[in-house]
Design an enzyme around this catalytic site. Structure first.
Site, mmCIF file in Angstrom:
data_model
loop_
_atom_site.group_PDB
_atom_site.id
_atom_site.type_symbol
_atom_site.label_atom_id
_atom_site.label_comp_id
_atom_site.label_asym_id
_atom_site.label_seq_id
_atom_site.Cartn_x
_atom_site.Cartn_y
_atom_site.Cartn_z
ATOM 1 N N GLY A 132 12.306 3.939 38.000
ATOM 2 C CA GLY A 132 13.661 4.392 37.866
ATOM 3 C C GLY A 132 13.571 5.860 37.341
ATOM 4 N N GLU A 249 1.397 8.664 44.103
ATOM 5 C CA GLU A 249 2.392 8.544 45.206
ATOM 6 C C GLU A 249 1.976 9.436 46.278
ATOM 7 O OE1 GLU A 249 6.133 8.961 43.534
ATOM 8 O OE2 GLU A 249 7.214 8.819 45.429
ATOM 9 N N GLU A 367 11.784 19.992 52.711
ATOM 10 C CA GLU A 367 12.132 21.162 52.322
ATOM 11 C C GLU A 367 11.426 21.874 51.007
ATOM 12 O OE1 GLU A 367 14.583 19.065 52.986
ATOM 13 O OE2 GLU A 367 15.537 19.624 54.801
HETATM 14 C C1 LIG Z 1 13.981 5.124 51.033
HETATM 15 C C2 LIG Z 1 14.163 5.931 49.504
HETATM 16 C C3 LIG Z 1 13.473 5.321 48.443
HETATM 17 C C4 LIG Z 1 13.553 6.000 47.131
HETATM 18 N N1 LIG Z 1 13.019 5.297 46.307
HETATM 19 C C5 LIG Z 1 13.202 5.870 44.901
HETATM 20 C C6 LIG Z 1 12.626 5.008 43.664
HETATM 21 O O1 LIG Z 1 12.246 3.825 43.893
HETATM 22 N N2 LIG Z 1 12.702 5.424 42.443
HETATM 23 C C7 LIG Z 1 13.412 6.810 42.218
HETATM 24 O O2 LIG Z 1 13.448 7.271 41.187
HETATM 25 N N3 LIG Z 1 13.752 7.486 43.413
HETATM 26 C C8 LIG Z 1 14.063 6.971 44.683
HETATM 27 N N4 LIG Z 1 14.334 7.599 45.814
HETATM 28 C C9 LIG Z 1 15.163 8.697 45.344
HETATM 29 C C10 LIG Z 1 14.469 10.162 45.812
HETATM 30 O O3 LIG Z 1 13.362 10.573 45.169
HETATM 31 C C11 LIG Z 1 15.460 11.402 46.142
HETATM 32 O O4 LIG Z 1 16.298 10.934 47.092
HETATM 33 C C12 LIG Z 1 14.896 12.714 46.444
HETATM 34 O O5 LIG Z 1 14.185 13.167 45.358
HETATM 35 C C13 LIG Z 1 15.601 13.679 46.758
HETATM 36 O O6 LIG Z 1 16.558 13.760 45.801
HETATM 37 P P1 LIG Z 1 18.244 13.460 46.263
HETATM 38 O O7 LIG Z 1 18.470 12.324 47.037
HETATM 39 O O8 LIG Z 1 19.068 13.771 45.028
HETATM 40 O O9 LIG Z 1 18.680 14.709 47.109
HETATM 41 P P2 LIG Z 1 18.877 16.377 46.613
HETATM 42 O O10 LIG Z 1 17.930 16.600 45.499
HETATM 43 O O11 LIG Z 1 20.651 16.360 46.238
HETATM 44 O O12 LIG Z 1 18.810 17.154 47.842
HETATM 45 C C14 LIG Z 1 19.730 17.305 49.092
HETATM 46 C C15 LIG Z 1 19.078 18.151 50.009
HETATM 47 O O13 LIG Z 1 18.892 19.376 49.382
HETATM 48 C C16 LIG Z 1 17.676 19.725 49.817
HETATM 49 N N5 LIG Z 1 17.314 20.587 48.536
HETATM 50 C C17 LIG Z 1 17.359 20.227 47.111
HETATM 51 N N6 LIG Z 1 16.748 21.187 46.434
HETATM 52 C C18 LIG Z 1 16.264 22.192 47.201
HETATM 53 C C19 LIG Z 1 15.528 23.439 47.022
HETATM 54 N N7 LIG Z 1 15.229 23.898 45.631
HETATM 55 N N8 LIG Z 1 15.097 23.986 47.968
HETATM 56 C C20 LIG Z 1 15.394 23.679 49.564
HETATM 57 N N9 LIG Z 1 16.264 22.577 49.839
HETATM 58 C C21 LIG Z 1 16.615 21.668 48.510
HETATM 59 C C22 LIG Z 1 16.698 18.651 50.004
HETATM 60 O O14 LIG Z 1 15.539 19.008 50.741
HETATM 61 C C23 LIG Z 1 17.749 17.742 50.450
HETATM 62 O O15 LIG Z 1 17.615 18.063 51.975
HETATM 63 C C24 LIG Z 1 14.292 6.940 47.010
HETATM 64 C C25 LIG Z 1 14.781 7.657 47.980
HETATM 65 C C26 LIG Z 1 14.914 7.177 49.475
HETATM 66 C C27 LIG Z 1 15.622 7.739 50.573
#
Ligand SMILES: Cc1cc2nc3c(=O)[nH]c(=O)nc-3n(C[C@H](O)[C@H](O)[C@H](O)COP(=O)(O)OP(=O)(O)OC[C@H]3O[C@@H](n4cnc5c(N)ncnc54)[C@H](O)[C@@H]3O)c2cc1C
Length: 390
Positions: A132, A249, A367
């Site tokens: 989490g 990881e 990214e």
């Molecule tokens: C299948 C799956 C399983 C997952 N399992 C877990 C889990 O078990 N536990 C957990 O804690 N999380 C989990 N996650 C969450 C995952 O770690 C996050 O989705 C990931 O870290 C991206 O965060 P976000 O979705 O909030 O996207 P955001 O951070 O909001 O990013 C949105 C977009 O903006 C881009 N972006 C953001 N910041 C930058 C930057 N500085 N420079 C360039 N581009 C940028 C990203 O590349 C992306 O395209 C899971 C996600 C998926 C899809």
């Protein structure tokens, strides 16, 4: 397998040979675990837990984990061999192991007492843990997380929300990152806390993907009292725990996924029987991406096994993982067309294709990984020509 052996007695080669004969001897008993497409995620998790139990009870799964945590010794190399052999025999890899590989070593290192009491149940499939970390406003920028934990006597009182928690709605425990410092303390004010999901105030709701897969959850904490001895590492030292865990990881998780991908390529080749050059080339290109991932991932797992810290260069492993996943399933879509799109028998392929879209998001987006490689490994100048920091 004698429990009197120690890891020093049992080389990974002997472990591989012994495990392989055991798996072959039990071919028919292990038939339910041949990689098939389960109807639901919960069903897949249940199958994996049963397999984990069989492997644990026969001692094979105890290798790779320390004796203090119920194992028989050895380390990541024994575990990598286990997954390699399971995949080689066409068996599934227990779903719970993907999470155990991410969280297990960090628990051993930063909370040996918790590992002594609880880790064996997790690794053997008796319990499910989930990670989490992510929150609605804190994904790529994890240091901005807001779930709050305030010390009150012998407890922490936790309030906030996590999202995208894989296996969250099935989990017995959540390995969380919480804010124990001031709201603007960023990575300096984060702690790692293991929270049981049956404590009053914890609410977990399943989330379903667009593909219909029901793997995810969102977790809510409403004044949840968590015993302070569930702290993993010191208070406000959770960022270090997360960075340590991230190496696993990048290394072990990617190794497991490459084993799965190799199986998928074998199945695709058998189904397509590519006789024309274009199909053979497409299969070959997909296989190449998986071989590149295997080579890179093997090197990272060896470094972890040697106790080395794997730095920002591990972002290359994540980029290779996403490339291999998406190329392989795009190739399946191309070569199995039109059945891929419509045939009910191709549901497993479709569902896997969907899941691989997430490979460039989960565990750190493509990214962000490329930016880390540009800044901290290649030291490229910024796009506007200025020197980058770090
Ligand atoms: C299948 C799956 C399983 C997952 N399992 C877990 C889990 O078990 N536990 C957990 O804690 N999380 C989990 N996650 C969450 C995952 O770690 C996050 O989705 C990931 O870290 C991206 O965060 P976000 O979705 O909030 O996207 P955001 O951070 O909001 O990013 C949105 C977009 O903006 C881009 N972006 C953001 N910041 C930058 C930057 N500085 N420079 C360039 N581009 C940028 C990203 O590349 C992306 O395209 C899971 C996600 C998926 C899809």
């Amino acid at each position: 397998m004698s429990a009197m052996l120690t890891a020093e007695d049992l080389s990974t080669e002997d472990y591989r040979a012994g495990l392989r004969s055991w798996l072959i001897e039990r071919q028919s008993a292990l038939a339910p675990y041949r990689s098939t497409h389960a109807a639901t995620h919960a069903e897949l998790v249940t199958l994996g837990r049963q397999l984990a139990r069989e492997l644990w009870d026969a001692d094979w799964k105890r290798w790779g984990w320390p004796r203090d945590a119920g194992g028989l010794g050895g380390g990541p190399l024994h575990r990598a061999v286990l997954y390699d052999e399971l995949g080689g025999q066409g068996l599934l890899l227990p779903e719970t192991d993907y999470v155990a590989e991410v969280l297990g070593d960090a628990t051993i290192r930063f909370a040996p007492e918790i590992a002594r009491k609880l880790l064996a149940d997790f690794v053997s499939g008796r319990e499910i843990w989930a990670q989490g970390f992510s929150e609605p406003e804190a994904g790529s920028d994890l240091a901005s997380l807001r779930t709050r934990a305030v010390r009150d006597g012998d407890d922490y009182v936790v309030s906030g929300q996590k999202i995208w928690t894989s296996n969250g709605y099935l989990a017995d425990r959540l390995f969380t990152l919480v804010r124990t410092g001031t709201p603007d303390s960023r990575h300096r004010g984060i702690s790692a806390l293991l929270i049981d999901t049956d404590i009053p105030g914890v609410t977990i709701r399943p989330l379903t993907y667009a593909s219909g897969l029901d793997e995810m959850a969102e977790c809510f904490f409403d004044d949840v009292r968590v015993p302070a001895d569930r702290l993993i590492g010191a208070e406000n030292a959770g960022w270090g725990v997360a960075m340590f865990l991230l190496q696993f990881e990048r290394g072990m998780y990617a190794w497991m996924r490459h084993v799965w991908l190799r199986g998928r390529i074998r199945e695709l080749a058998a189904q397509v029987k590519a006789t024309d050059t274009a199909s053979a080339e497409a299969l070959g290109r997909a296989y190449q991406t998986v071989c590149a991932l295997r080579a890179r991932s093997a090197a990272t797992v060896r470094r972890l096994a040697a106790g080395e810290m794997v730095g920002p260069e591990a972002s290359a492993d994540k980029v290779l993982l996403a490339t291999a996943e998406q190329t392989t399933l795009d190739t399946a879509r191309q070569l199995l067309f039109p059945a891929f799109e419509t045939d009910p028998a191709a549901e497993g392929w479709r569902s896997d294709w969907w899941y691989t879209r997430a490979a460039s998001v989960y565990g750190g987006s493509g990214e962000v990984q490329r930016t880390i490689l540009a800044d901290r490994v290649l030291h490229l100048p910024a796009e506007d020509g200025r020197e980058r920091k770090g």
